[in-house]
Design an enzyme around this catalytic site. Structure first.
Site, PDB file in Angstrom:
ATOM      1  N   SER A  78     -10.712  73.817  71.724  1.00 40.59           N
ATOM      2  CA  SER A  78     -10.863  73.040  70.602  1.00 40.59           C
ATOM      3  C   SER A  78      -9.858  72.076  70.176  1.00 40.59           C
ATOM      4  O   SER A  78      -8.773  72.331  70.050  1.00 40.59           O
ATOM      5  CB  SER A  78     -10.873  74.246  69.344  1.00 40.59           C
ATOM      6  OG  SER A  78     -10.805  73.615  68.212  1.00 40.59           O
TER       7      SER A  78
ATOM      8  N   HIS B 297     -14.684  71.444  72.266  1.00 36.96           N
ATOM      9  CA  HIS B 297     -15.034  71.921  71.259  1.00 36.96           C
ATOM     10  C   HIS B 297     -14.508  71.265  69.977  1.00 36.96           C
ATOM     11  O   HIS B 297     -13.302  70.935  69.790  1.00 36.96           O
ATOM     12  CB  HIS B 297     -14.805  73.209  70.826  1.00 36.96           C
ATOM     13  CG  HIS B 297     -15.398  74.203  69.767  1.00 36.96           C
ATOM     14  ND1 HIS B 297     -16.653  74.596  69.651  1.00 36.96           N
ATOM     15  CD2 HIS B 297     -14.748  74.203  68.500  1.00 36.96           C
ATOM     16  CE1 HIS B 297     -16.821  75.224  68.558  1.00 36.96           C
ATOM     17  NE2 HIS B 297     -15.523  74.958  67.839  1.00 36.96           N
TER      18      HIS B 297
ATOM     19  N   ASP C  35     -14.279  70.434  65.833  1.00 35.04           N
ATOM     20  CA  ASP C  35     -14.475  71.260  64.705  1.00 35.04           C
ATOM     21  C   ASP C  35     -14.774  70.113  63.365  1.00 35.04           C
ATOM     22  O   ASP C  35     -13.823  69.309  63.103  1.00 35.04           O
ATOM     23  CB  ASP C  35     -13.413  72.148  64.434  1.00 35.04           C
ATOM     24  CG  ASP C  35     -13.502  73.592  65.196  1.00 35.04           C
ATOM     25  OD1 ASP C  35     -14.506  74.189  65.353  1.00 35.04           O
ATOM     26  OD2 ASP C  35     -12.547  73.670  65.922  1.00 35.04           O
TER      27      ASP C  35
ATOM     28  N   MET D 276     -15.377  69.689  59.528  1.00 35.43           N
ATOM     29  CA  MET D 276     -15.232  70.509  58.233  1.00 35.43           C
ATOM     30  C   MET D 276     -15.523  69.420  57.297  1.00 35.43           C
ATOM     31  O   MET D 276     -14.651  68.303  57.403  1.00 35.43           O
ATOM     32  CB  MET D 276     -13.736  71.295  58.221  1.00 35.43           C
ATOM     33  CG  MET D 276     -13.797  71.954  59.492  1.00 35.43           C
ATOM     34  SD  MET D 276     -12.044  73.235  59.302  1.00 35.43           S
ATOM     35  CE  MET D 276     -11.942  73.754  60.842  1.00 35.43           C
TER      36      MET D 276
ATOM     37  N   HIS E 280     -19.255  71.808  66.244  1.00 32.34           N
ATOM     38  CA  HIS E 280     -19.312  73.038  65.463  1.00 32.34           C
ATOM     39  C   HIS E 280     -19.197  72.314  64.150  1.00 32.34           C
ATOM     40  O   HIS E 280     -18.171  72.002  63.509  1.00 32.34           O
ATOM     41  CB  HIS E 280     -17.979  73.973  65.645  1.00 32.34           C
ATOM     42  CG  HIS E 280     -18.165  75.021  64.766  1.00 32.34           C
ATOM     43  ND1 HIS E 280     -16.927  75.775  64.783  1.00 32.34           N
ATOM     44  CD2 HIS E 280     -18.999  75.722  63.938  1.00 32.34           C
ATOM     45  CE1 HIS E 280     -17.149  76.860  63.962  1.00 32.34           C
ATOM     46  NE2 HIS E 280     -18.528  76.711  63.317  1.00 32.34           N
TER      47      HIS E 280
ATOM     48  N   MET F 263     -19.069  72.610  60.387  1.00 25.31           N
ATOM     49  CA  MET F 263     -18.740  73.579  59.447  1.00 25.31           C
ATOM     50  C   MET F 263     -19.014  72.678  57.794  1.00 25.31           C
ATOM     51  O   MET F 263     -17.925  72.188  57.289  1.00 25.31           O
ATOM     52  CB  MET F 263     -17.314  74.063  59.356  1.00 25.31           C
ATOM     53  CG  MET F 263     -17.191  74.982  60.283  1.00 25.31           C
ATOM     54  SD  MET F 263     -15.588  75.646  60.886  1.00 25.31           S
ATOM     55  CE  MET F 263     -15.422  74.272  62.327  1.00 25.31           C
TER      56      MET F 263
ATOM     57  N   MET G 265     -18.564  83.592  64.697  1.00 21.59           N
ATOM     58  CA  MET G 265     -17.081  83.552  64.431  1.00 21.59           C
ATOM     59  C   MET G 265     -16.225  84.712  64.415  1.00 21.59           C
ATOM     60  O   MET G 265     -16.712  85.898  63.844  1.00 21.59           O
ATOM     61  CB  MET G 265     -16.956  82.983  62.969  1.00 21.59           C
ATOM     62  CG  MET G 265     -17.763  81.385  62.925  1.00 21.59           C
ATOM     63  SD  MET G 265     -16.868  80.152  63.942  1.00 21.59           S
ATOM     64  CE  MET G 265     -15.140  80.374  63.329  1.00 21.59           C
TER      65      MET G 265
ATOM     66  N   ASP H  19     -15.514  82.075  68.574  1.00 23.50           N
ATOM     67  CA  ASP H  19     -14.796  81.262  68.007  1.00 23.50           C
ATOM     68  C   ASP H  19     -13.523  81.780  67.087  1.00 23.50           C
ATOM     69  O   ASP H  19     -14.069  82.139  66.044  1.00 23.50           O
ATOM     70  CB  ASP H  19     -15.331  79.974  67.644  1.00 23.50           C
ATOM     71  CG  ASP H  19     -14.418  78.711  67.031  1.00 23.50           C
ATOM     72  OD1 ASP H  19     -13.514  78.746  67.186  1.00 23.50           O
ATOM     73  OD2 ASP H  19     -15.178  78.047  66.434  1.00 23.50           O
TER      74      ASP H  19
HETATM   75  C1  DX5 Z   1     -12.035  77.476  63.037  1.00 20.78           C
HETATM   76  C2  DX5 Z   1     -12.523  76.681  64.151  1.00 20.78           C
HETATM   77  C3  DX5 Z   1     -11.988  77.017  65.474  1.00 20.78           C
HETATM   78  C4  DX5 Z   1     -10.484  76.836  65.555  1.00 20.78           C
HETATM   79  C5  DX5 Z   1     -10.174  77.974  66.619  1.00 20.78           C
HETATM   80  O1  DX5 Z   1     -12.617  77.351  61.832  1.00 20.78           O
HETATM   81  O2  DX5 Z   1     -13.798  76.559  64.163  1.00 20.78           O
HETATM   82  O3  DX5 Z   1     -12.652  76.156  66.645  1.00 20.78           O
HETATM   83  O4  DX5 Z   1     -10.126  75.464  66.217  1.00 20.78           O
HETATM   84  O5  DX5 Z   1      -8.438  77.724  66.647  1.00 20.78           O
HETATM   85  P1  DX5 Z   1      -7.931  79.067  67.352  1.00 20.78           P
HETATM   86  O6  DX5 Z   1      -8.423  79.112  68.736  1.00 20.78           O
HETATM   87  O7  DX5 Z   1      -6.486  78.560  67.354  1.00 20.78           O
HETATM   88  O8  DX5 Z   1      -8.224  80.310  66.519  1.00 20.78           O
HETATM   89 ZN    ZN Z   2     -14.932  76.096  66.010  1.00 19.37          ZN
END
Ligand code: DX5
Ligand code: ZN
Length: 219
Positions: free
Chosen positions: A8, A31, A33, A35, A64, A66, A137, A175
């Protein structure tokens, strides 16, 4: 299904993303993220970053989302070059999630749905025949570097049973808090695709970190 490792970029250095990508070439996917500060209490990156990543790497881009009402952004992320788009089941009414899955499919993008820790495995059922991936998750979404929620192993097992019954080609991604000490339990519970932020980009030797994760799948 061969286990896949998806670093990620949330834990990467955003000023040096191209060099950061170079260090994770032994991984399988990237990956990303996204948000919105609404669905989760954090803001990250969006369409322009996916566009730039697409120009820079041939690795599959696992995006992903969010964000609230993700249907609004399916087309722009598809055009930007996302390979996978994953929608949170909690981010819209079922009709909106259905429409997002259908539109992603029409645009030739692979489709995933994601479950917050509170969401039951059965919530995937209306969509499962059409999905390429389910994301369970293993932390509350929003931030990297959180501790793996072992309670989610039962959800992984339940999703695995549904996938095996209704759509065996569908991937099961996890994840949050995935590292060499937690990946084995997630793998044993039925996950086949592993996001890792801090366990890859937080390490000095990324190739070794990725190899350690692969090793943990069998350990
Ligand atoms: C959190 C993200 C993850 C995050 C995971 O909401 O969706 O993808 O980057 O980070 P680690 O592997 O450090 O928990
Ligand atoms: Zn993620």
């Amino acid at each position: 299904m061969t286990p896949l490792i998806a670093p990620s970029i949330l834990s990467a250095d955003f000023c040096h993303l191209a060099q950061e990508l170079e260090t994770v070439q032994t991984a399988d996917w990237l990956h990303v993220d996204v948000m919105d500060g609404q669905f989760v209490p954090n803001l990250t990156v969006g369409v322009p970053v996916v566009q730039s990543l697409r120009k820079t790497t041939a690795m599959p881009l696992d995006v992903h989302l969010m964000i609230e009402k993700p249907l609004r952004y399916v087309e722009t992320f598809a055009q930007a070059g996302a390979d996978y788009l994953t929608f949170h089941l909690e981010a819209d009414h079922p009709s909106g999630i259905r429409a997002a899955v259908d539109l992603a499919g029409r645009l030739g993008v692979k489709k995933g749905v994601a479950l917050r820790p509170i969401t039951k495995a059965e919530a995937i059922l209306p969509y499962l025949p059409d999905l390429n991936m389910v994301l369970v998750m293993t932390v509350e979404p929003g931030f990297g570097g959180q501790a793996f929620l072992a309670d989610q192993l039962s959800t992984i097992q339940a999703v695995r049973a549904l996938i095996d019954k209704y759509n065996p080609a569908c991937r099961l991604e996890v994840d949050g808090g995935i590292d060499p000490s937690t990946i084995g339990a997630a793998f044993a519970a039925g996950a086949d695709t592993f996001v890792a932020g801090s366990a890859v980009f937080g390490q000095g030797d990324r190739a070794a970190a990725i190899a350690d994760l692969r090793g943990g799948c069998h350990g």
